[in-house]
Design a protein around this motif. Sequence first.
Motif, PDB file in Angstrom:
ATOM      1  N   LYS A   1       0.929  -1.280  -0.106  1.00  0.00           N
ATOM      2  CA  LYS A   1       0.081   0.063   0.159  1.00  0.00           C
ATOM      3  C   LYS A   1       0.903   1.255  -0.068  1.00  0.00           C
ATOM      4  O   LYS A   1       0.646   2.227  -0.799  1.00  0.00           O
ATOM      5  CB  LYS A   1      -0.856  -0.066   1.204  1.00  0.00           C
ATOM      6  N   VAL A   2       2.025   1.276   0.572  1.00  0.00           N
ATOM      7  CA  VAL A   2       2.974   2.253   0.939  1.00  0.00           C
ATOM      8  C   VAL A   2       3.426   2.716  -0.579  1.00  0.00           C
ATOM      9  O   VAL A   2       3.793   3.796  -0.932  1.00  0.00           O
ATOM     10  CB  VAL A   2       3.894   2.227   1.958  1.00  0.00           C
ATOM     11  N   ILE A   3       3.923   1.643  -1.252  1.00  0.00           N
ATOM     12  CA  ILE A   3       4.259   1.864  -2.458  1.00  0.00           C
ATOM     13  C   ILE A   3       3.511   2.025  -3.492  1.00  0.00           C
ATOM     14  O   ILE A   3       3.855   3.115  -4.327  1.00  0.00           O
ATOM     15  CB  ILE A   3       4.828   0.266  -3.051  1.00  0.00           C
ATOM     16  N   GLU A   4       2.139   1.742  -3.347  1.00  0.00           N
ATOM     17  CA  GLU A   4       1.210   2.348  -4.282  1.00  0.00           C
ATOM     18  C   GLU A   4       1.043   3.686  -3.938  1.00  0.00           C
ATOM     19  O   GLU A   4       0.788   4.594  -5.084  1.00  0.00           O
ATOM     20  CB  GLU A   4      -0.027   1.582  -4.041  1.00  0.00           C
ATOM     21  N   GLU A   5       1.186   4.195  -2.935  1.00  0.00           N
ATOM     22  CA  GLU A   5       0.801   5.803  -2.573  1.00  0.00           C
ATOM     23  C   GLU A   5       2.115   6.501  -3.073  1.00  0.00           C
ATOM     24  O   GLU A   5       2.055   7.497  -3.646  1.00  0.00           O
ATOM     25  CB  GLU A   5       0.854   5.823  -0.802  1.00  0.00           C
ATOM     26  N   LEU A   6       3.207   5.939  -2.854  1.00  0.00           N
ATOM     27  CA  LEU A   6       4.405   6.746  -3.698  1.00  0.00           C
ATOM     28  C   LEU A   6       4.431   6.694  -5.140  1.00  0.00           C
ATOM     29  O   LEU A   6       4.537   7.687  -5.636  1.00  0.00           O
ATOM     30  CB  LEU A   6       5.659   5.876  -3.190  1.00  0.00           C
ATOM     31  N   ILE A   7       3.877   5.551  -5.834  1.00  0.00           N
ATOM     32  CA  ILE A   7       3.696   5.631  -7.039  1.00  0.00           C
ATOM     33  C   ILE A   7       2.926   6.719  -7.585  1.00  0.00           C
ATOM     34  O   ILE A   7       2.959   7.334  -8.590  1.00  0.00           O
ATOM     35  CB  ILE A   7       3.126   4.099  -7.656  1.00  0.00           C
ATOM     36  N   ASN A   8       1.703   6.743  -6.827  1.00  0.00           N
ATOM     37  CA  ASN A   8       0.633   7.919  -7.220  1.00  0.00           C
ATOM     38  C   ASN A   8       1.145   9.339  -6.870  1.00  0.00           C
ATOM     39  O   ASN A   8       0.830  10.210  -7.916  1.00  0.00           O
ATOM     40  CB  ASN A   8      -0.616   7.562  -6.288  1.00  0.00           C
TER      41      ASN A   8
END
Length: 418
Positions: free
Chosen positions: A31-38
């Motif tokens: 989830k943290v990685i997805e937030e950073l990608i966004n």
Amino acid sequence: MDELEEKLSAIHRIKQMTNLEGRAGSIDIDKVIEELINERLIIQEACMVELDEDPFFKAKVNNYTTNRSVIRLRQEEVQNKINVTEDEVYGYFKKYYEEEKHASDEMYEKVKNSIKKKLLKEKEKKRSNDYIAELKNKATVWIDTEFLYSRSLNQKKCDNNIIARVNDASIDDCDFIKEARRHLSKLRGNVLNKEKIKKVNSEVLDSLIIYELVEQEAFKRNYLNDPLFKNNIEEYKDKQLLNLFKQKIILPRSIPLEVELVEYYETHKDDFRKDYEVWFSEMVLQTLESAEVVLKELREGADFEFLASKKSVLAMRTGVNVWIPLRRLSSDIRMAITDLEIGGVSDIVEDSRKYKIIKLKGKRGGEHKKFSSVKDRIKQIFGKKKFDNWIKEYIDKLRNVSQININKKVVNGIKGTV
């Protein structure tokens, strides 16, 4: 990778502060990685639409870079060059505390930290003054004294007329007016005193000269060549671009229309009710046994007010203010009252280590609030929903046209360490 580690560290700190047992708890790495990608997609899009060329954005980044450079310069030239030794602290203690006959070792342990802070502050002030003097001695400064002394601290109009030059930089009357606001109190009661005006005007200009000298020296150091310093500035730029994108691209699309607000109100009317108010009498009894005896008498037809006057350990409330908002009562009393009919008597309620029996005498309120009175609140609620929907839709579109690669090996390695 650095962004992920920083984000994880921040999450760990928050969890440790909020977890009573001091454990960081589990973190959803994916989830943290997805937030950073966004976030990275939005920052890239902000640059694509040239928000990084926005004058407001450039000014904020420039001010931040200047401030960080000045802080770094102060650290190097002032704070890193002062020190207070144990001997200096003890010497100060012996000199100033012996006069009061309090110079015991026990007293020294109590006051040594405050003495050290005091001496550090004095040394810091002296080193700051010495460093400013060094900068002034090396600088070429020109001042239009006649123009300076003709200025008024209350003056609001400026024409960018030059008052002074510091090396190659100019200080104009607009700079002077902005700085003068901080010095107005110095002229209190002396607005017609020409000598006082000259003195205060000189102090205003001296402040501006010092700011300029320090900033020039800070930029000479070119701290942006330091990878850590540059990374700090880049992180700040990214955050500002994220905010600017939301402010200029997403927010205008999220402003609710009047028809949307009305529709939301009609479909969520029950969320906008006035508070219920209740009017009741209560008997307060010391023990459960005494409360059970009284409740039995009430169930058999005894008069509530009569029994309360004889049995209650607290007098009943009287007066004009008999109506109480239901939300102000304890949860146990609210539950006891909610289903009562007017004139009904509750079961025994344990509240604040006492036992209560309640008679409901009146209930009012609970009707729907008018649209006009809740419009601003609906605008906030519905505006946020639109904002969240728009940003999700925008990110989904960006993801559809972007190539995103995740290094699973590195991610799995991180998962094994948190």
